[in-house]
Design a protein around this motif. Structure first.
Motif, PDB file in Angstrom:
ATOM      1  N   ALA A 102     -15.609  -3.330 -30.189  1.00 27.14           N
ATOM      2  CA  ALA A 102     -16.818  -2.538 -29.976  1.00 27.14           C
ATOM      3  C   ALA A 102     -16.987  -1.518 -31.099  1.00 27.14           C
ATOM      4  CB  ALA A 102     -16.758  -1.843 -28.624  1.00 27.14           C
ATOM      5  N   HIS A 103     -18.213  -1.365 -31.565  1.00 29.58           N
ATOM      6  CA  HIS A 103     -18.485  -0.472 -32.695  1.00 29.58           C
ATOM      7  C   HIS A 103     -19.655   0.442 -32.340  1.00 29.58           C
ATOM      8  CE1 HIS A 103     -19.331   0.884 -36.787  1.00 29.58           C
ATOM      9  NE2 HIS A 103     -18.194   0.317 -37.183  1.00 29.58           N
ATOM     10  N   HIS A 107     -23.062  -1.865 -32.883  1.00 31.29           N
ATOM     11  CA  HIS A 107     -23.407  -2.454 -31.590  1.00 31.29           C
ATOM     12  C   HIS A 107     -24.452  -1.652 -30.820  1.00 31.29           C
ATOM     13  CE1 HIS A 107     -19.412  -4.911 -31.571  1.00 31.29           C
ATOM     14  NE2 HIS A 107     -20.382  -5.506 -32.250  1.00 31.29           N
ATOM     15  N   TYR A 245     -26.486   0.527 -25.651  1.00 33.58           N
ATOM     16  CA  TYR A 245     -25.614  -0.565 -26.055  1.00 33.58           C
ATOM     17  C   TYR A 245     -25.728  -1.736 -25.094  1.00 33.58           C
ATOM     18  CZ  TYR A 245     -23.312   2.882 -29.045  1.00 33.58           C
ATOM     19  OH  TYR A 245     -23.056   3.829 -29.989  1.00 33.58           O
ATOM     20  N   ARG A 246     -25.369  -2.902 -25.593  1.00 33.16           N
ATOM     21  CA  ARG A 246     -25.255  -4.066 -24.706  1.00 33.16           C
ATOM     22  C   ARG A 246     -23.991  -3.935 -23.860  1.00 33.16           C
ATOM     23  NH1 ARG A 246     -26.757  -6.758 -29.607  1.00 33.16           N
ATOM     24  NH2 ARG A 246     -28.887  -7.587 -29.490  1.00 33.16           N
ATOM     25  N   ILE A 249     -19.901  -4.695 -24.820  1.00 34.39           N
ATOM     26  CA  ILE A 249     -18.869  -3.855 -25.432  1.00 34.39           C
ATOM     27  C   ILE A 249     -17.846  -3.388 -24.403  1.00 34.39           C
ATOM     28  CG2 ILE A 249     -20.485  -3.020 -27.174  1.00 34.39           C
ATOM     29  CD1 ILE A 249     -20.441  -0.310 -25.599  1.00 34.39           C
TER      30      ILE A 249
END
Length: 252
Positions: A102-103, A107, A245-246, A249
């Motif tokens: 995860a970023h 992301h 975010y999605r 992550i």
């Protein structure tokens, strides 16, 4: 065998005393302050990666960053402890473990900003809003803001000499709201260019004060010429307000 875990932090900060988010060699930044506090509290060198940069004097009611922790986990008193070390202008609100891949920046799928304008002197908002001495036509500014949804290249609103591969952004919403004696500009996009929101606000205010026609917005954007856009408004009225975010992550 060492074990490394990745964590997302949600935080907010008042940008007034900082020279932006990103670490700089000769200036005090939010990132530097946060890394020093985390390294002290967690007793290992911590580097954080933010969802994006904010410029000098810009605030964040919501910012997200990630960091890696080796052979350790945050204690249940982490929030209380880290907030006691950080200066009063920075507050961490939550921490969660995420997938190792995860970023915080790459992301993020949506980012939102709010710009605050006030029309009378207010000592409590002096560093948190732009005091405008004239009331613009909000209806015209909202009509002009609709043009932002029809385009993808916003080079005309970007700071010059910026190091980006392209100037394309997908703007999902952009509108003005009058609320409790303030005028608020809301904008959401997948990414933003340096100085973009402040230049957009300055241009729209020119529309609202009659210095620019609503119909000029499309041609301005198509020109890709920063010199044709409005002057950037003061940084103190700008807030990074939301990062999305999605769910991918998150840990299963």
């Amino acid at each position: 065998m060492t074990e490394t875990k990745r964590y997302f932090l949600e935080l907010s900060y008042k940008g007034t005393p900082f020279h932006g988010w990103q670490i700089q060699g000769n200036a005090y930044s939010v990132q530097e302050c946060l890394e020093n506090a985390l390294s002290t509290y967690l007793r290992q060198k911590i580097n954080v990666v933010g969802s994006g940069r904010t410029d000098t004097g810009v605030h964040a009611s919501m910012q997200v960053c990630h960091f890696d922790l080796v052979d350790a986990v945050p204690s249940e008193n982490f929030l209380k402890g880290i907030n006691s070390i950080l200066p009063k202008e920075i507050a961490i609100h939550s921490i969660k473990e995420v997938k190792a891949t995860a970023h915080a920046r790459f992301h993020a799928v949506r980012r939102s900003y709010v710009y605050r304008i006030i029309f009378r002197k207010n000592p409590f908002l002096d560093q948190l809003a732009w005091h405008c001495f004239y009331k613009p036509d909000v209806e015209k500014m909202n009509l002009a803001a609709e043009a932002l949804l029809r385009h993808e290249d916003f080079e005309c609103f970007s700071k010059i000499h910026t190091d980006v591969p392209h100037f394309r952004c997908q703007i999902m919403s952009a509108y003005w709201e009058q609320k409790d004696g303030e005028l608020l500009f809301h904008i959401t996009a997948n990414r933003f260019l340096r100085g973009m929101v402040r230049a957009i606000v300055g241009t729209l205010v020119e529309v609202g004060t009659g210095l620019r026609a609503v119909e000029d917005m499309d041609n301005l954007i198509l020109s890709r010429n920063r010199a044709l856009a409005g002057k950037a408004v003061p940084a103190k009225g700008l807030f990074l307000s939301k990062i999305e975010y999605r769910k991918e992550i998150n840990l299963d």
